[in-house]
Structure formats: C-alpha cells, structure tokens
Design a protein around this motif. Structure first.
Motif, PDB file in Angstrom:
ATOM      1  N   MET A  74      -0.007   3.104  -9.175  1.00  0.00           N
ATOM      2  CA  MET A  74      -1.405   3.458  -8.955  1.00  0.00           C
ATOM      3  C   MET A  74      -1.522   4.765  -8.170  1.00  0.00           C
ATOM      4  O   MET A  74      -2.312   5.641  -8.515  1.00  0.00           O
ATOM      5  CB  MET A  74      -2.143   2.357  -8.198  1.00  0.00           C
ATOM      6  N   ALA A  75      -0.721   4.890  -7.132  1.00  0.00           N
ATOM      7  CA  ALA A  75      -0.767   6.102  -6.309  1.00  0.00           C
ATOM      8  C   ALA A  75      -0.420   7.340  -7.123  1.00  0.00           C
ATOM      9  O   ALA A  75      -1.095   8.377  -7.028  1.00  0.00           O
ATOM     10  CB  ALA A  75       0.189   5.963  -5.131  1.00  0.00           C
ATOM     11  N   LEU A  76       0.613   7.251  -7.945  1.00  0.00           N
ATOM     12  CA  LEU A  76       1.026   8.404  -8.751  1.00  0.00           C
ATOM     13  C   LEU A  76      -0.019   8.768  -9.796  1.00  0.00           C
ATOM     14  O   LEU A  76      -0.217   9.950 -10.104  1.00  0.00           O
ATOM     15  CB  LEU A  76       2.374   8.122  -9.420  1.00  0.00           C
ATOM     16  N   GLU A  77      -0.692   7.766 -10.339  1.00  0.00           N
ATOM     17  CA  GLU A  77      -1.727   8.039 -11.342  1.00  0.00           C
ATOM     18  C   GLU A  77      -2.991   8.646 -10.728  1.00  0.00           C
ATOM     19  O   GLU A  77      -3.708   9.378 -11.399  1.00  0.00           O
ATOM     20  CB  GLU A  77      -2.086   6.750 -12.081  1.00  0.00           C
ATOM     21  N   ARG A  78      -3.239   8.367  -9.464  1.00  0.00           N
ATOM     22  CA  ARG A  78      -4.460   8.845  -8.815  1.00  0.00           C
ATOM     23  C   ARG A  78      -4.311  10.223  -8.181  1.00  0.00           C
ATOM     24  O   ARG A  78      -5.307  10.840  -7.805  1.00  0.00           O
ATOM     25  CB  ARG A  78      -4.891   7.856  -7.735  1.00  0.00           C
ATOM     26  N   ARG A  79      -3.099  10.714  -8.029  1.00  0.00           N
ATOM     27  CA  ARG A  79      -2.852  12.001  -7.369  1.00  0.00           C
ATOM     28  C   ARG A  79      -2.265  12.993  -8.359  1.00  0.00           C
ATOM     29  O   ARG A  79      -1.618  12.621  -9.329  1.00  0.00           O
ATOM     30  CB  ARG A  79      -1.873  11.834  -6.199  1.00  0.00           C
ATOM     31  N   LYS A  80      -2.469  14.265  -8.098  1.00  0.00           N
ATOM     32  CA  LYS A  80      -1.828  15.321  -8.894  1.00  0.00           C
ATOM     33  C   LYS A  80      -0.432  15.525  -8.310  1.00  0.00           C
ATOM     34  O   LYS A  80      -0.270  16.036  -7.215  1.00  0.00           O
ATOM     35  CB  LYS A  80      -2.641  16.602  -8.832  1.00  0.00           C
ATOM     36  N   ILE A  81       0.560  15.117  -9.065  1.00  0.00           N
ATOM     37  CA  ILE A  81       1.942  15.158  -8.583  1.00  0.00           C
ATOM     38  C   ILE A  81       2.554  16.524  -8.862  1.00  0.00           C
ATOM     39  O   ILE A  81       2.443  17.058  -9.962  1.00  0.00           O
ATOM     40  CB  ILE A  81       2.779  14.060  -9.263  1.00  0.00           C
ATOM     41  N   LYS A  82       3.209  17.072  -7.834  1.00  0.00           N
ATOM     42  CA  LYS A  82       3.891  18.354  -7.967  1.00  0.00           C
ATOM     43  C   LYS A  82       5.383  18.151  -7.743  1.00  0.00           C
ATOM     44  O   LYS A  82       5.791  17.194  -7.078  1.00  0.00           O
ATOM     45  CB  LYS A  82       3.341  19.342  -6.936  1.00  0.00           C
ATOM     46  N   PRO A  83       6.191  19.052  -8.279  1.00  0.00           N
ATOM     47  CA  PRO A  83       7.637  18.952  -8.031  1.00  0.00           C
ATOM     48  C   PRO A  83       7.923  18.941  -6.532  1.00  0.00           C
ATOM     49  O   PRO A  83       7.241  19.611  -5.753  1.00  0.00           O
ATOM     50  CB  PRO A  83       8.194  20.221  -8.682  1.00  0.00           C
ATOM     51  N   GLY A  84       8.887  18.149  -6.139  1.00  0.00           N
ATOM     52  CA  GLY A  84       9.257  18.073  -4.731  1.00  0.00           C
ATOM     53  C   GLY A  84       8.608  16.920  -3.988  1.00  0.00           C
ATOM     54  O   GLY A  84       8.790  16.799  -2.779  1.00  0.00           O
ATOM     55  N   GLU A 113       8.223  -5.732  -8.082  1.00  0.00           N
ATOM     56  CA  GLU A 113       7.149  -5.396  -9.028  1.00  0.00           C
ATOM     57  C   GLU A 113       5.847  -5.116  -8.285  1.00  0.00           C
ATOM     58  O   GLU A 113       5.079  -4.243  -8.678  1.00  0.00           O
ATOM     59  CB  GLU A 113       6.952  -6.524 -10.043  1.00  0.00           C
ATOM     60  N   LEU A 114       5.592  -5.824  -7.226  1.00  0.00           N
ATOM     61  CA  LEU A 114       4.397  -5.591  -6.399  1.00  0.00           C
ATOM     62  C   LEU A 114       4.394  -4.162  -5.877  1.00  0.00           C
ATOM     63  O   LEU A 114       3.400  -3.451  -5.995  1.00  0.00           O
ATOM     64  CB  LEU A 114       4.382  -6.592  -5.241  1.00  0.00           C
ATOM     65  N   THR A 115       5.514  -3.725  -5.334  1.00  0.00           N
ATOM     66  CA  THR A 115       5.578  -2.365  -4.793  1.00  0.00           C
ATOM     67  C   THR A 115       5.529  -1.319  -5.900  1.00  0.00           C
ATOM     68  O   THR A 115       4.951  -0.250  -5.717  1.00  0.00           O
ATOM     69  CB  THR A 115       6.838  -2.189  -3.943  1.00  0.00           C
ATOM     70  N   ARG A 116       6.115  -1.625  -7.050  1.00  0.00           N
ATOM     71  CA  ARG A 116       6.046  -0.679  -8.173  1.00  0.00           C
ATOM     72  C   ARG A 116       4.611  -0.470  -8.644  1.00  0.00           C
ATOM     73  O   ARG A 116       4.222   0.646  -8.986  1.00  0.00           O
ATOM     74  CB  ARG A 116       6.900  -1.161  -9.337  1.00  0.00           C
ATOM     75  N   VAL A 159       0.840  -1.202   0.000  1.00  0.00           N
ATOM     76  CA  VAL A 159       0.000   0.000   0.000  1.00  0.00           C
ATOM     77  C   VAL A 159       0.871   1.246   0.000  1.00  0.00           C
ATOM     78  O   VAL A 159       1.999   1.241   0.478  1.00  0.00           O
ATOM     79  CB  VAL A 159      -0.960   0.045   1.208  1.00  0.00           C
ATOM     80  N   VAL A 160       0.312   2.313  -0.562  1.00  0.00           N
ATOM     81  CA  VAL A 160       0.944   3.634  -0.532  1.00  0.00           C
ATOM     82  C   VAL A 160      -0.065   4.582   0.099  1.00  0.00           C
ATOM     83  O   VAL A 160      -1.212   4.663  -0.344  1.00  0.00           O
ATOM     84  CB  VAL A 160       1.323   4.127  -1.949  1.00  0.00           C
ATOM     85  N   MET A 161       0.365   5.273   1.145  1.00  0.00           N
ATOM     86  CA  MET A 161      -0.524   6.182   1.864  1.00  0.00           C
ATOM     87  C   MET A 161      -0.080   7.627   1.667  1.00  0.00           C
ATOM     88  O   MET A 161       1.117   7.937   1.765  1.00  0.00           O
ATOM     89  CB  MET A 161      -0.520   5.850   3.353  1.00  0.00           C
ATOM     90  N   ASP A 162      -1.028   8.489   1.389  1.00  0.00           N
ATOM     91  CA  ASP A 162      -0.789   9.927   1.368  1.00  0.00           C
ATOM     92  C   ASP A 162      -0.865  10.379   2.825  1.00  0.00           C
ATOM     93  O   ASP A 162      -1.932  10.385   3.426  1.00  0.00           O
ATOM     94  CB  ASP A 162      -1.867  10.615   0.527  1.00  0.00           C
ATOM     95  N   LEU A 163       0.284  10.689   3.413  1.00  0.00           N
ATOM     96  CA  LEU A 163       0.304  11.020   4.837  1.00  0.00           C
ATOM     97  C   LEU A 163      -0.354  12.351   5.151  1.00  0.00           C
ATOM     98  O   LEU A 163      -0.854  12.547   6.252  1.00  0.00           O
ATOM     99  CB  LEU A 163       1.743  11.006   5.355  1.00  0.00           C
ATOM    100  N   TYR A 164      -0.368  13.269   4.190  1.00  0.00           N
ATOM    101  CA  TYR A 164      -1.012  14.559   4.442  1.00  0.00           C
ATOM    102  C   TYR A 164      -2.515  14.389   4.632  1.00  0.00           C
ATOM    103  O   TYR A 164      -3.103  14.910   5.559  1.00  0.00           O
ATOM    104  CB  TYR A 164      -0.718  15.529   3.294  1.00  0.00           C
ATOM    105  N   TRP A 180      -2.451   0.600  -4.155  1.00  0.00           N
ATOM    106  CA  TRP A 180      -2.316  -0.726  -3.569  1.00  0.00           C
ATOM    107  C   TRP A 180      -2.157  -1.765  -4.667  1.00  0.00           C
ATOM    108  O   TRP A 180      -2.503  -1.522  -5.812  1.00  0.00           O
ATOM    109  CB  TRP A 180      -3.515  -1.086  -2.689  1.00  0.00           C
ATOM    110  N   ALA A 181      -1.622  -2.905  -4.282  1.00  0.00           N
ATOM    111  CA  ALA A 181      -1.457  -4.017  -5.214  1.00  0.00           C
ATOM    112  C   ALA A 181      -1.382  -5.312  -4.412  1.00  0.00           C
ATOM    113  O   ALA A 181      -0.868  -5.323  -3.293  1.00  0.00           O
ATOM    114  CB  ALA A 181      -0.193  -3.839  -6.048  1.00  0.00           C
ATOM    115  N   PHE A 182      -1.912  -6.375  -4.984  1.00  0.00           N
ATOM    116  CA  PHE A 182      -1.857  -7.716  -4.407  1.00  0.00           C
ATOM    117  C   PHE A 182      -1.036  -8.608  -5.327  1.00  0.00           C
ATOM    118  O   PHE A 182      -1.047  -8.440  -6.538  1.00  0.00           O
ATOM    119  CB  PHE A 182      -3.257  -8.346  -4.340  1.00  0.00           C
ATOM    120  N   ASP A 183      -0.362  -9.602  -4.747  1.00  0.00           N
ATOM    121  CA  ASP A 183       0.337 -10.607  -5.551  1.00  0.00           C
ATOM    122  C   ASP A 183       0.614 -11.818  -4.678  1.00  0.00           C
ATOM    123  O   ASP A 183       0.609 -11.722  -3.450  1.00  0.00           O
ATOM    124  CB  ASP A 183       1.648 -10.061  -6.103  1.00  0.00           C
TER     125      ASP A 183
END
Length: 64
Positions: free
Chosen positions: A41-51, A33-36, A12-17, A24-27
C-alpha cells in the motif's frame, strides 16, 4: 488492537521525511503477509524513486 471482541494486528509504514503513515494493514494473525500488504500500500501511494530505503527494526515478519 482489541476490535469487535477479537484481537487484530496492525502493521504500518511511515514516511519519515513527511512524518505520515502511508501504508497499513490489519489481520487476525501476525504474519509476513500482513507486513507485505502494508508495504505494498505504501509503495502504491507514493512516487518511488531510485535509492528508496526501507528500514525496520521490528520482528521476523518484517525481515521476511
């Protein structure tokens, strides 16, 4: 996790803010590869900003 008579690993990847799970991913195997997939998924679902900082103090799969 024991699911349908077999073990599955969950990454799982959590947005701490916002304190939300954003990826998340199951395997059946604990691989980098599971963590990637969870991070992708997390990067695609959030608006990523520099930093953006990604932090993990977990196993070798996360360091890969």
């Amino acid at each position: 996790m024991w699911v349908l008579e077999r073990w599955l690993y969950l990454a799982v990847v959590m947005d701490l803010y916002f304190r939300r799970i954003v990826g998340w991913a199951f395997d059946s195997q604990m691989t980098d590869e599971l963590t990637r997939r969870a991070l992708k998924m997390a990067l695609e679902r959030r608006k990523i900003k520099p930093g953006l900082i990604v932090h993990s103090d977990r196993g070798v799969q996360y360091r890969s």
